[in-house]
Design an enzyme around this catalytic site. Structure first.
Site, short mmCIF file in Angstrom:
data_model
loop_
_atom_site.label_atom_id
_atom_site.label_comp_id
_atom_site.label_asym_id
_atom_site.label_seq_id
_atom_site.Cartn_x
_atom_site.Cartn_y
_atom_site.Cartn_z
N ASN A 1 62.22 43.04 56.52
CA ASN A 1 62.02 44.10 55.35
C ASN A 1 60.77 44.14 54.69
OD1 ASN A 1 63.21 46.10 53.46
ND2 ASN A 1 62.77 44.33 52.19
N TYR A 32 50.22 53.32 57.67
CA TYR A 32 51.64 53.16 57.58
C TYR A 32 52.49 53.72 58.90
CZ TYR A 32 56.27 52.89 55.29
OH TYR A 32 57.52 52.53 54.74
N LYS A 46 54.73 51.24 61.44
CA LYS A 46 56.16 51.51 61.44
C LYS A 46 56.32 51.98 62.91
CE LYS A 46 57.66 50.25 57.63
NZ LYS A 46 58.34 49.03 57.46
#
Length: 254
Positions: free
Chosen positions: A86, A151, A155
Site C-alpha cells: 500500500n 504517478y 501505478k
C-alpha cells in the site's frame, strides 16, 4: 466469513489513510498485523487503536525503497500469509515538468518499493504454504489523468507486476491481485487542499468529490473491505485481477 484467524499480514504504509483502515479491519478479523512505515511514530496511532480493541499488531520502521532494510524487516517478521503493498507517494506534473529527481523519488517508492517487498515476502509465503498479495494500483493505471505523469507510470507498473506475480506463483498457492481506487478521502487529500487551496477548501473538496460519477470520494473503510475479501480464503478462486473501486470513474465519466 472473511476470517483472518491464524493469518499473519504485512501492510506497508499502514499508519494512515487506506493502509490504516486495512490494518484495523484485518486485525478485527483476527490477523496478526505487521505495519511497515518510515518510522514507528508514523504507525503509533494505528497501533494504539488496534491494541485498544484487542487486536494483534506490531510496527516496523522501514523505507520500502531500501532493499536491505526491507529484507531485514521481513526476516524479523518471518513466515507470512498476506502482503498488502500500500505504501506510495504522489506527484503532480507532466512529462516535461517532472524533474529527474521527482521521477526517481516516485519510482523508488511506488515501483521499487513494491518489488522489494515482493522479493522479501514471497519466499516467506512459500514457507507458509501459500498466501495472498494485494497491490495498491490506481485508476491512473487505467485511464488518462491530467498532470500525473510519473504517478500514472508507477501505478501502471504496479498493475503489470500484479499480473506477472499472479502467473509465476500459481503452483506455489500464492494469489496476487490489485485494486485501483479513484479519489479516496484520506489525510493526504486534506493536506493537498490545505497546501494548494487554503482559501477555497470547501469549494475544491466539492469539485474533487464530483469527479466521481457517484458524487463523492471513497472512504478508506470501503477500500479496506474490498482488500479483506481479496485477501481472505473466500476469494481463493481469484488471482491476476485488478478491481477498480472508483465510484464509476473509469466507466461512467462520459
Amino acid at each position: 466469513m472473511l476470517s483472518l484467524n491464524n493469518k499473519k499480514a504485512v501492510i506497508t504504509g499502514g499508519g494512515s489513510g487506506i493502509g490504516k483502515a486495512i490494518a484495523q479491519l484485518f486485525a478485527k478479523q483476527g490477523a496478526e498485523v505487521h505495519i511497515i512505515e518510515l518510522t514507528e511514530v508514523a504507525a503509533e496511532a494505528a497501533v494504539n487503536e488496534i491494541r485498544t480493541t484487542g487486536g494483534k499488531v506490531q510496527a516496523h520502521a522501514c523505507n520500502v525503497a531500501n532493499h536491505q532494510q526491507v529484507l531485514a524487516v521481513f526476516e524479523q517478521i518471518g513466515n507470512l500469509h498476506i502482503l498488502v503493498n500500500n505504501a506510495g507517494i504522489a506527484h503532480v506534473g507532466k512529462a516535461d515538468t517532472t524533474s529527474e529527481e521527482d521521477f526517481d523519488r516516485v519510482v523508488n517508492v511506488n515501483i521499487k518499493g513494491v518489488y522489494n517487498c515482493l522479493f522479501a515476502a514471497i519466499p516467506k509465503m512459500k514457507a507458509a504454504g501459500g498466501g495472498a498479495i494485494l497491490n495498491m494500483a490506481s485508476i491512473a493505471a487505467l485511464v488518462g489523468i491530467p498532470d500525473r505523469f510519473v504517478y500514472s507510470t508507477a501505478k501502471g507498473a504496479v498493475k503489470a507486476m500484479t499480473m506477472s506475480v499472479a502467473k509465476d506463483y500459481l503452483s506455489d498457492n500464492i494469489r496476487c491481485n490489485s485494486v485501483s481506487p479513484a479519489r479516496v478521502h484520506t489525510p493526504f487529500v486534506d493536506g493537498f487542499l490545505q497546501k494548494n487551496y487554503s482559501d477555497q477548501i470547501p469549494e475544491m473538496f466539492d469539485k474533487l468529490s464530483k469527479t466521481q460519477p457517484i458524487g463523492r470520494m471513497g472512504l478508506p473503510s470501503e477500500v479496506a473491505t474490498l482488500a479483506l475479501y481479496l485477501c481472505s480464503d473466500e476469494a481463493g478462486f481469484i488471482t491476476g485481477c485488478d478491481y477498480p473501486i472508483d465510484g464509476g470513474f473509469t466507466t461512467l465519466n462520459n
